[in-house]
Design an enzyme around this catalytic site. Structure first.
Site, PDB file in Angstrom:
ATOM      1  CB  SER A  64      -0.929   0.018   1.210  1.00  0.00           C
ATOM      2  OG  SER A  64      -0.206   0.245   2.408  1.00  0.00           O
ATOM      3  N   PRO A  74      -0.929   9.732  -0.302  1.00  0.00           N
ATOM      4  CG  PRO A  74      -2.271  10.758   1.325  1.00  0.00           C
ATOM      5  CD  PRO A  74      -1.993  10.758  -0.156  1.00  0.00           C
ATOM      6  CG  ASP A  75       0.531   3.525   3.232  1.00  0.00           C
ATOM      7  OD1 ASP A  75      -0.489   2.950   2.794  1.00  0.00           O
ATOM      8  OD2 ASP A  75       1.397   2.953   3.920  1.00  0.00           O
ATOM      9  CB  ILE A  76      -4.273   7.623   4.543  1.00  0.00           C
ATOM     10  CG1 ILE A  76      -4.515   8.515   3.322  1.00  0.00           C
ATOM     11  CG2 ILE A  76      -3.159   8.186   5.412  1.00  0.00           C
ATOM     12  CD1 ILE A  76      -5.040   9.920   3.660  1.00  0.00           C
ATOM     13  CE  LYS A 136      -2.490   2.350   5.948  1.00  0.00           C
ATOM     14  NZ  LYS A 136      -1.464   1.721   5.098  1.00  0.00           N
TER      15      LYS A 136
END
Ligand code: SPV
Ligand code: MG
Length: 303
Positions: A64, A74-76, A136
């Site tokens: 991810s 972004p990694d969210i 997350k």
């Protein structure tokens, strides 16, 4: 430099099943992050002989973090599952090895059930979902940002819904425990492992952001006593000095190198972009680039 990559083709079912086959053949597997087809082609064909032993990567990790970063996001969990699946499909067009999907939190249990079927249809071998809830953030932040762990009950329910949705017996749902990441402690991690395995998880991933492997080794020893045959996965990004053989000896079955293809590619591209500005020409960057002859020969069918 590498020669032409000879593509091998494989059916979705055979590719999906190949992870379980590899797990029964080998004590421990190496998985490398691939964020696009060219990085996956490199991972598929990389090989080194060390002390007479041939080392290859057994498959790909769809991260991810790197899927998001490659798209400037972004990694969210902001990338839609459709986009993640399209990326995997592009990788599958030109490779034959198995892929483990980073499924983030898996989302809502009802949505996760649909995603399991989509992943299976494509030929993905396994999905790893992490026991976090709410917005997350990347695990390597730990508690520097607000992150919340899911209750054991709710996460077990998500595992059960995923398992009920799956069509073939080959697909694996691996539960990722974030207790060490969020400083909830080893006992919490072990309690969760027992519960997730009882809920039907086909494997456990234990994650850590420590620079030493002490806590994941402690986890692995007790986990192995309690669950001798359940596959155990680790991601040695922060404890990077620990060699593969040491992780294998501690009972890990899959080692994932989770972000190194994107991190290295980005750094190389940045240096080249800056250097062309500095030099006012491309001569200086040529030694750091694949030659034109090589790139024209790299992909079968280009000529
Ligand atoms: C990823 O590669 O996206 C992962 C592993 O989830 S980590 O970045 O270490 O959280
Ligand atoms: Mg991730």
């Amino acid at each position: 430099m590498s020669t032409q990559a000879a593509f091998k083709f494989i059916s979705a079912d055979r590719r999906a099943a190949s992870l379980r086959n590899l797990l029964s053949d080998k004590r421990c597997l190496r998985f490398l992050e691939a964020h696009n087809p060219i990085s996956a082609i490199l991972a598929e064909h990389a090989s080194q002989t060390v002390d007479g032993e041939l080392r290859v990567y057994d498959g790909f990790w769809s991260s991810s973090l790197t899927d998001s970063t490659a798209r400037g996001k972004p990694d969210i969990e902001v990338l839609a599952i459709k986009d993640r699946l399209a990326n995997v499909n592009d990788i599958f067009e030109v490779t034959s090895k198995p892929l483990i999907m980073d499924g983030d939190t898996g989302g809502k249990p009802e949505h996760f059930a649909f995603d399991v079927r989509s992943l299976e249809r494509l030929g993905v071998s396994a999905v790893i979902i992490e026991d976090k809830t709410g917005l997350k953030k990347n695990s390597l932040f730990g508690n520097d940002v607000f992150q919340q762990q899911e209750t054991i009950e709710d996460f077990c329910n998500k595992i059960r819904m995923g398992k009920r949705a799956q069509i073939s017996s080959d697909f694996m749902i691996i539960a990722r425990i974030e207790s060490l990441i969020l400083d909830a402690g080893l006992d919490d991690a072990l309690t969760r492992a027992d519960a997730y395995v009882a809920a039907g998880a086909d494997g456990i991933m234990i994650h850590s952001r420590q620079e030493t492997p002490d806590e994941i080794f402690a986890f692995a020893r007790t986990f192995r006593e309690r669950h001798p045959t359940v596959p155990l996965v680790c991601v040695p990004t922060s404890y990077s000095s620990i060699p593969f053989e040491a992780l294998e000896a501690e009972g890990f079955n899959i080692v994932i190198y989770a972000n190194h293809m994107l991190r290295s590619a980005y750094m190389a591209m940045k240096q080249v972009a800056d250097n062309i500005l500095l030099s006012g020409r491309t001569l200086e960057v040529e030694p750091r680039c694949l030659s034109i002859k090589e790139i024209l020969e790299l992909i079968p069918g280009t000529k």
